[in-house]
Motif scaffolding. Structure first.
Motif, PDB file in Angstrom:
ATOM      1  N   SER A   2      54.136 -20.910  24.097  1.00 36.83           N
ATOM      2  CA  SER A   2      55.203 -19.939  24.339  1.00 36.83           C
ATOM      3  C   SER A   2      55.146 -19.468  25.776  1.00 36.83           C
ATOM      4  O   SER A   2      54.192 -19.763  26.505  1.00 36.83           O
ATOM      5  N   THR A  43      50.329 -23.438  19.321  1.00 37.98           N
ATOM      6  CA  THR A  43      51.574 -22.718  19.620  1.00 37.98           C
ATOM      7  C   THR A  43      51.736 -22.557  21.121  1.00 37.98           C
ATOM      8  O   THR A  43      50.828 -22.094  21.808  1.00 37.98           O
ATOM      9  N   SER A  51      56.811 -24.277  19.255  1.00 38.62           N
ATOM     10  CA  SER A  51      57.184 -23.740  20.569  1.00 38.62           C
ATOM     11  C   SER A  51      58.083 -22.526  20.405  1.00 38.62           C
ATOM     12  O   SER A  51      58.988 -22.528  19.569  1.00 38.62           O
ATOM     13  N   PHE A  52      57.808 -21.495  21.172  1.00 43.10           N
ATOM     14  CA  PHE A  52      58.681 -20.318  21.225  1.00 43.10           C
ATOM     15  C   PHE A  52      58.987 -20.075  22.695  1.00 43.10           C
ATOM     16  O   PHE A  52      58.206 -19.442  23.397  1.00 43.10           O
ATOM     17  N   GLU A  81      56.446 -16.025  28.518  1.00 40.43           N
ATOM     18  CA  GLU A  81      57.148 -14.749  28.689  1.00 40.43           C
ATOM     19  C   GLU A  81      56.950 -14.220  30.101  1.00 40.43           C
ATOM     20  O   GLU A  81      55.987 -14.583  30.791  1.00 40.43           O
TER      21      GLU A  81
END
Ligand code: ADP
Length: 274
Positions: A173, A171, A135-136, A175
């Motif tokens: 993420s 993954t 995770s980002f 933004e």
């Protein structure tokens, strides 16, 4: 003159009301049609695992003295029952949206805790399949129904795990992006290193009951309902979901959601209040 003015305005009001009613009837007929089709599809889908379960149940008697065959039958029954369970669960989620005018209780929610929880819930499943979840996450809030949001992310992560290769990763993420109207949108990205989706299937994976090939879905116990649920939920929340890339190296899905209460509903609620 004034009277004829009044009459013509009443007539045009009536015509407008009549049109609204006709539109409502059309919409109801369309919904009824959708429901019928949905029930037809789901009944058909439920029959497949049920037929297998019944067949294996019959075999149990015959296999009574052979522990190996018994175990085989037990395994098949359990696998098919799980598939049935998933189908029923997803069908219930979907039908509650289509049949009752599905309500979303959108509110301002902090996104990272929801994403973290979704990843945590699938951690064990990922580990079993030798997949890592990374995770980002960036701080930020979205305007969404927290429970629906959780469903959407879980479904995409789950697919990222199911259609992956051992040793692979998923993954997660997020933004902030500005859309063409100058509004801020939150974009949630789920990428995997999995088997990818063939070019000719990319448009159809969001259709209810569509699975790329019945083989690979059967292996994973897929129902073909996950992505249609995600799309339905996204649209109910002024959001969207799309597959942005897919190839032998894996797939990337994006969910886009408003960060603040969307303008259109702001206008409606302002009018309602007056
Ligand atoms: P299912 O329950 O079959 O997973 P979905 O609606 O979630 O149903 O997905 C539809 C089909 O799209 C799946 O059968 C699978 O073949 C394909 N698919 C979905 N996500 C992925 C992914 N991340 N990688 C590869 N294929 C995928």
């Amino acid at each position: 003159y004034e009277m004829s003015e009044n009459i013509s305005s009443s007539v045009s009001q009536l015509t407008e009301e009549k049109q609204k009613l006709l539109d409502a009837i059309d919409r109801l007929q369309e919904l009824e049609q959708q429901q019928k089709q949905f029930i037809g599809n789901i009944s058909h889908e439920l029959k497949t695992p049920l037929t297998s379960i019944l067949a294996y149940a019959d075999l149990l008697e015959m296999y009574r003295d052979d522990p190996f065959l018994l175990e085989e039958a037990r395994g098949q029954i359990s696998k098919e029952a799980q598939r049935l369970f998933q189908l029923v669960e997803k069908a219930l989620q979907l039908s509650s949206m289509d049949i009752y005018e599905f309500e979303t209780h959108a509110e301002q929610v902090e996104l990272p805790p929801i994403l973290q929880e979704a990843a945590a819930r699938l951690e064990a499943k990922a580990e079993q399949s030798h997949i890592t979840i990374q995770s980002f996450l960036t701080d930020g809030r979205v305007w969404a129904d927290p429970e629906n949001l959780m469903h959407m992310v879980l479904n995409l992560l789950d697919n990222g795990i199911k259609y992956n290769n051992p040793g692979g990763s998923v993954t997660l993420s997020n933004e902030v992006k500005h859309d063409e109207h100058g509004h801020d949108r939150m974009v949630i990205k789920v990428s995997d290193t999995g088997i990818g989706i063939p070019e000719d299937a990319r448009e159809r994976i969001f259709d209810p009951f569509y699975t790329v090939s019945s083989d690979r879905s059967r292996v994973h116990g897929g129902t073909g309902l996950g992505l249609s649920l995600v799309r339905n939920l996204a649209e109910k929340q002024q959001g969207s979901v799309k597959l942005v890339e897919s190839g032998p190296g894996g797939s990337t899905f994006l969910i886009s959601l408003p960060m603040n209460r969307p303008q259109s509903s702001e206008v409606i609620s302002a009018e309602e209040g007056s």
